[in-house]
Design a protein around this motif. Structure first.
Motif, PDB file in Angstrom:
ATOM      1  N   LEU A  82       0.830  -1.203   0.000  1.00 35.75           N
ATOM      2  CA  LEU A  82       0.000   0.000   0.000  1.00 35.75           C
ATOM      3  C   LEU A  82       0.867   1.256   0.000  1.00 35.75           C
ATOM      4  O   LEU A  82       0.610   2.214  -0.746  1.00 35.75           O
ATOM      5  CB  LEU A  82      -0.913   0.007   1.236  1.00 35.75           C
ATOM      6  CG  LEU A  82      -2.115  -0.938   1.239  1.00 35.75           C
ATOM      7  CD1 LEU A  82      -2.857  -0.822   2.562  1.00 35.75           C
ATOM      8  CD2 LEU A  82      -3.061  -0.636   0.091  1.00 35.75           C
ATOM      9  N   TRP A  83       1.895   1.254   0.845  1.00 32.66           N
ATOM     10  CA  TRP A  83       2.797   2.422   0.930  1.00 32.66           C
ATOM     11  C   TRP A  83       3.480   2.673  -0.415  1.00 32.66           C
ATOM     12  O   TRP A  83       3.530   3.812  -0.904  1.00 32.66           O
ATOM     13  CB  TRP A  83       3.820   2.194   2.028  1.00 32.66           C
ATOM     14  CG  TRP A  83       4.720   3.358   2.293  1.00 32.66           C
ATOM     15  CD1 TRP A  83       5.903   3.657   1.682  1.00 32.66           C
ATOM     16  CD2 TRP A  83       4.471   4.407   3.241  1.00 32.66           C
ATOM     17  NE1 TRP A  83       6.424   4.814   2.190  1.00 32.66           N
ATOM     18  CE2 TRP A  83       5.573   5.304   3.150  1.00 32.66           C
ATOM     19  CE3 TRP A  83       3.459   4.672   4.154  1.00 32.66           C
ATOM     20  CZ2 TRP A  83       5.664   6.438   3.941  1.00 32.66           C
ATOM     21  CZ3 TRP A  83       3.561   5.810   4.946  1.00 32.66           C
ATOM     22  CH2 TRP A  83       4.645   6.667   4.832  1.00 32.66           C
ATOM     23  N   SER A  84       3.989   1.605  -1.009  1.00 33.12           N
ATOM     24  CA  SER A  84       4.679   1.730  -2.288  1.00 33.12           C
ATOM     25  C   SER A  84       3.731   2.193  -3.385  1.00 33.12           C
ATOM     26  O   SER A  84       4.088   3.030  -4.224  1.00 33.12           O
ATOM     27  CB  SER A  84       5.318   0.381  -2.657  1.00 33.12           C
ATOM     28  OG  SER A  84       5.920   0.431  -3.921  1.00 33.12           O
ATOM     29  N   TRP A  85       2.507   1.673  -3.375  1.00 35.71           N
ATOM     30  CA  TRP A  85       1.546   2.056  -4.416  1.00 35.71           C
ATOM     31  C   TRP A  85       1.156   3.517  -4.276  1.00 35.71           C
ATOM     32  O   TRP A  85       1.084   4.245  -5.277  1.00 35.71           O
ATOM     33  CB  TRP A  85       0.299   1.178  -4.329  1.00 35.71           C
ATOM     34  CG  TRP A  85      -0.635   1.411  -5.475  1.00 35.71           C
ATOM     35  CD1 TRP A  85      -0.659   0.775  -6.674  1.00 35.71           C
ATOM     36  CD2 TRP A  85      -1.675   2.419  -5.531  1.00 35.71           C
ATOM     37  NE1 TRP A  85      -1.641   1.316  -7.477  1.00 35.71           N
ATOM     38  CE2 TRP A  85      -2.269   2.321  -6.807  1.00 35.71           C
ATOM     39  CE3 TRP A  85      -2.135   3.374  -4.632  1.00 35.71           C
ATOM     40  CZ2 TRP A  85      -3.324   3.144  -7.201  1.00 35.71           C
ATOM     41  CZ3 TRP A  85      -3.185   4.218  -5.027  1.00 35.71           C
ATOM     42  CH2 TRP A  85      -3.770   4.096  -6.293  1.00 35.71           C
ATOM     43  N   CYS A  86       0.895   3.962  -3.056  1.00 33.18           N
ATOM     44  CA  CYS A  86       0.524   5.362  -2.838  1.00 33.18           C
ATOM     45  C   CYS A  86       1.654   6.309  -3.274  1.00 33.18           C
ATOM     46  O   CYS A  86       1.406   7.378  -3.850  1.00 33.18           O
ATOM     47  CB  CYS A  86       0.183   5.605  -1.367  1.00 33.18           C
ATOM     48  SG  CYS A  86      -1.377   4.862  -0.835  1.00 33.18           S
TER      49      CYS A  86
ATOM     50  N   ASN B 217      -9.793  10.562  -7.985  1.00 31.29           N
ATOM     51  CA  ASN B 217     -10.765   9.524  -8.370  1.00 31.29           C
ATOM     52  C   ASN B 217     -10.078   8.188  -8.632  1.00 31.29           C
ATOM     53  O   ASN B 217     -10.513   7.147  -8.155  1.00 31.29           O
ATOM     54  CB  ASN B 217     -11.545   9.960  -9.613  1.00 31.29           C
ATOM     55  CG  ASN B 217     -12.746  10.817  -9.265  1.00 31.29           C
ATOM     56  OD1 ASN B 217     -13.397  10.594  -8.250  1.00 31.29           O
ATOM     57  ND2 ASN B 217     -13.021  11.817 -10.095  1.00 31.29           N
ATOM     58  N   GLU B 218      -9.003   8.222  -9.416  1.00 25.59           N
ATOM     59  CA  GLU B 218      -8.291   6.997  -9.779  1.00 25.59           C
ATOM     60  C   GLU B 218      -7.626   6.370  -8.550  1.00 25.59           C
ATOM     61  O   GLU B 218      -7.668   5.155  -8.359  1.00 25.59           O
ATOM     62  CB  GLU B 218      -7.261   7.293 -10.863  1.00 25.59           C
ATOM     63  CG  GLU B 218      -7.872   7.668 -12.207  1.00 25.59           C
ATOM     64  CD  GLU B 218      -6.817   8.008 -13.240  1.00 25.59           C
ATOM     65  OE1 GLU B 218      -5.630   8.087 -12.860  1.00 25.59           O
ATOM     66  OE2 GLU B 218      -7.171   8.203 -14.421  1.00 25.59           O
ATOM     67  N   GLN B 219      -6.988   7.205  -7.730  1.00 32.31           N
ATOM     68  CA  GLN B 219      -6.346   6.681  -6.516  1.00 32.31           C
ATOM     69  C   GLN B 219      -7.380   6.054  -5.590  1.00 32.31           C
ATOM     70  O   GLN B 219      -7.164   4.968  -5.047  1.00 32.31           O
ATOM     71  CB  GLN B 219      -5.603   7.804  -5.788  1.00 32.31           C
ATOM     72  CG  GLN B 219      -4.379   8.340  -6.523  1.00 32.31           C
ATOM     73  CD  GLN B 219      -3.596   9.308  -5.678  1.00 32.31           C
ATOM     74  OE1 GLN B 219      -3.237   8.997  -4.543  1.00 32.31           O
ATOM     75  NE2 GLN B 219      -3.324  10.492  -6.212  1.00 32.31           N
ATOM     76  N   HIS B 220      -8.488   6.752  -5.396  1.00 35.65           N
ATOM     77  CA  HIS B 220      -9.528   6.265  -4.500  1.00 35.65           C
ATOM     78  C   HIS B 220     -10.094   4.931  -4.985  1.00 35.65           C
ATOM     79  O   HIS B 220     -10.273   3.992  -4.187  1.00 35.65           O
ATOM     80  CB  HIS B 220     -10.648   7.311  -4.401  1.00 35.65           C
ATOM     81  CG  HIS B 220     -11.815   6.855  -3.590  1.00 35.65           C
ATOM     82  ND1 HIS B 220     -13.013   6.476  -4.166  1.00 35.65           N
ATOM     83  CD2 HIS B 220     -11.974   6.692  -2.252  1.00 35.65           C
ATOM     84  CE1 HIS B 220     -13.855   6.111  -3.221  1.00 35.65           C
ATOM     85  NE2 HIS B 220     -13.257   6.237  -2.055  1.00 35.65           N
ATOM     86  N   GLU B 221     -10.369   4.827  -6.271  1.00 33.78           N
ATOM     87  CA  GLU B 221     -10.957   3.597  -6.820  1.00 33.78           C
ATOM     88  C   GLU B 221     -10.036   2.400  -6.621  1.00 33.78           C
ATOM     89  O   GLU B 221     -10.469   1.321  -6.208  1.00 33.78           O
ATOM     90  CB  GLU B 221     -11.256   3.789  -8.309  1.00 33.78           C
ATOM     91  CG  GLU B 221     -11.939   2.600  -8.962  1.00 33.78           C
ATOM     92  CD  GLU B 221     -12.265   2.842 -10.417  1.00 33.78           C
ATOM     93  OE1 GLU B 221     -12.612   1.864 -11.113  1.00 33.78           O
ATOM     94  OE2 GLU B 221     -12.173   4.002 -10.876  1.00 33.78           O
ATOM     95  N   THR B 222      -8.738   2.601  -6.881  1.00 31.83           N
ATOM     96  CA  THR B 222      -7.798   1.493  -6.745  1.00 31.83           C
ATOM     97  C   THR B 222      -7.568   1.125  -5.285  1.00 31.83           C
ATOM     98  O   THR B 222      -7.507  -0.057  -4.925  1.00 31.83           O
ATOM     99  CB  THR B 222      -6.451   1.842  -7.411  1.00 31.83           C
ATOM    100  OG1 THR B 222      -6.678   2.177  -8.784  1.00 31.83           O
ATOM    101  CG2 THR B 222      -5.498   0.655  -7.348  1.00 31.83           C
ATOM    102  N   LEU B 223      -7.437   2.112  -4.425  1.00 32.97           N
ATOM    103  CA  LEU B 223      -7.244   1.833  -2.999  1.00 32.97           C
ATOM    104  C   LEU B 223      -8.433   1.080  -2.417  1.00 32.97           C
ATOM    105  O   LEU B 223      -8.262   0.130  -1.638  1.00 32.97           O
ATOM    106  CB  LEU B 223      -7.037   3.145  -2.234  1.00 32.97           C
ATOM    107  CG  LEU B 223      -5.591   3.656  -2.102  1.00 32.97           C
ATOM    108  CD1 LEU B 223      -5.589   5.001  -1.391  1.00 32.97           C
ATOM    109  CD2 LEU B 223      -4.723   2.655  -1.368  1.00 32.97           C
TER     110      LEU B 223
END
Length: 465
Positions: free
Chosen positions: A379-383, A392-398
């Motif tokens: 999660l840390w690496s992805w963020c 929108n894109e970050q929220h959807e994937t998270l």
């Protein structure tokens, strides 16, 4: 019978496939009818195979390859995942479907004439959550189709033979069934010792000759055996070179799971039921999911005897148990005022004894620390990597990542671990959103406003097990 004598009996009993494969599979009642089947196609043909397999556990099938007709190939194509990368043939499922009927007809003709050739498996490397890389095999599209067809047939033939404690890659079975069964077995059988085993690289180390001879015990069909041989010997393509492994199942192959299940059925499952279990002085159990398995014992003497025999059993079939990861763990119910003795991991969960709300000792489970920490690092690496994408894109994937974690690990007694992951996800997201802010950080108040518009899914218990 004394303990020493019993240990010797277990270690020498049932030479298994090593002795069975030296003999030709015996003819069984009803086999003559199977050698000259009526002309049936499609679903009715598979139904006939299923009826024969269920009615005759000892039946050796000698005529199955001709059941791979255009109808089964079409069904196999539809069951494939269409968004996967292409193999060495560079043919996508979408392109293949543009002229599907003709392509399947030509594929079927090559199979009938013996002109079908398996392509090498393309190997790529993907990043793991711990920063390392792991190899992924991508077979050619037509190889996937034919492998899926053979997988369907083998699944029908072997399903009546597989034992209920084998949960991997089988319809109607799942990891959560295996997790639930462990708790029930430990509680009902008065289990005091757990043997946690780890097979070293099963999919990479299955001996080709032993695998084919194992399959012949139930499916002695030259056409099926030749197809499997073609996939085993097709090779792996990487960097313009082709390597031909002398052992292991097709990397990334659709058929690899069922081949490993068949092999371990004879190496472990059937041996345990027929030779080990009857010789135990106390109660015991075995639960397997693919190459992961757990064994439980009521008595320490039984556990230690099997601990000595088990590596020899796997060595006989050219497999190894990891010497450090295979261990015996005390897991008996603690006294009312005592302390738990040990824990063990299985399928991403840590099993342990804990007190219920009423003060009774119960078996609980939580996300294994290694799996939880690995997910949080991801999660840390992805963020960090995607901090410049839109909210929108970050929220959807998270949200998708968190829901996936809850979907698997959302079991009773594991809510706290879900909360830890949820809170860490918010921390990581806030930290890397702040990197894109003009002040270099986001205040708590501003982040709360973001969460009102883009809320992350709250932890929840999905499975009542």
């Amino acid at each position: 019978m004394g303990d020493t004598q019993k240990s010797q009996t277990i270690s020498t009993a049932n030479q298994g496939i090593a002795s069975q494969v030296a003999r030709k599979p015996r003819k069984c009642s009803g086999e003559a009818a199977e050698e000259k089947p009526p002309v049936l196609v499609g679903a009715s043909s598979l139904i006939r195979i299923k009826m024969l397999a269920e009615a005759n556990p000892d039946l050796v099938f000698r005529s199955l390859a001709h059941r791979i007709d255009i109808s089964l190939l079409g069904k196999s194509f539809r069951q494939l995942r269409k968004n996967e990368s292409t193999g060495v043939d560079k043919i996508t499922a979408k392109k293949y479907a543009e002229n599907l009927d003709e392509n399947l007809y030509k594929l079927h003709q090559r199979l009938q004439r013996g002109q079908y050739v398996a392509s090498p498996v393309k190997r790529i490397w993907v990043d793991k959550e711990d920063g390392k890389k792991r190899p992924i095999g991508i077979p050619a599209l037509e190889d996937k189709i034919v492998q899926k067809a053979v997988t369907t047939i083998l699944g029908i033939v072997y399903e009546p033979l597989f034992h209920d404690f084998s949960h991997g890659f089988r319809s109607g079975h799942s990891q959560h069934m295996a997790v639930h069964e462990i708790r029930e077995k430990c509680r009902n059988l008065d289990i005091n010792w757990i043997l946690s085993a780890d097979i070293t690289g099963l999919f990479d180390n299955i001996d080709h000759h032993l695998l084919r001879e194992t399959i012949r015990l139930r499916v002695n069909d030259g056409g099926i055996i030749r197809l499997i041989g073609k996939w085993l010997n097709a090779g792996v393509a990487e960097g313009g070179e082709i390597v031909y492994p002398e052992k292991g199942t097709p990397q990334g192959g659709v058929i690899s799971p069922v081949l490993s299940n068949i092999f371990l059925h004879y190496v472990l499952d059937d041996w345990y039921v027929k030779e080990v279990q009857p010789r135990m002085k106390g109660k015991c159990f075995l639960i397997r999911f693919a190459d992961d398995f757990i064994m439980g014992f009521q008595y320490e003497t039984d556990a230690k005897r099997l601990m000595e025999v088990l590596p020899k059993r796997f060595n006989r079939f050219k497999l190894d148990l990891h010497p450090e990861k295979t261990k015996l763990i005390p897991f008996g119910k603690p006294p009312q005022n005592g302390k738990p003795k040990g824990t063990f991991d299985f399928l991403g969960f840590t099993f342990y004894w804990g007190k219920s709300l009423k003060g009774y000792w119960v078996i609980k489970k939580q996300t294994a620390r290694k799996r939880r920490n690995r997910f949080m690092r991801m999660l840390w690496s992805w963020c960090k990597k995607n901090r410049h994408e839109s909210l929108n894109e970050q929220h959807e994937t998270l949200c998708s990542k968190l829901r996936g974690f809850y979907q698997y690990f959302g079991v009773r007694s594991n809510y706290k671990a879900l909360e830890v992951v949820y809170e860490y996800a918010m921390k990581a997201w806030r930290r890397w959103l702040g990197e894109c802010h003009r002040d270099g950080y986001i205040t708590h108040e501003k982040f709360r406003k973001i969460l009102k518009t883009f809320p992350l899914p709250l932890p929840r218990i999905v499975h009542n097990i």
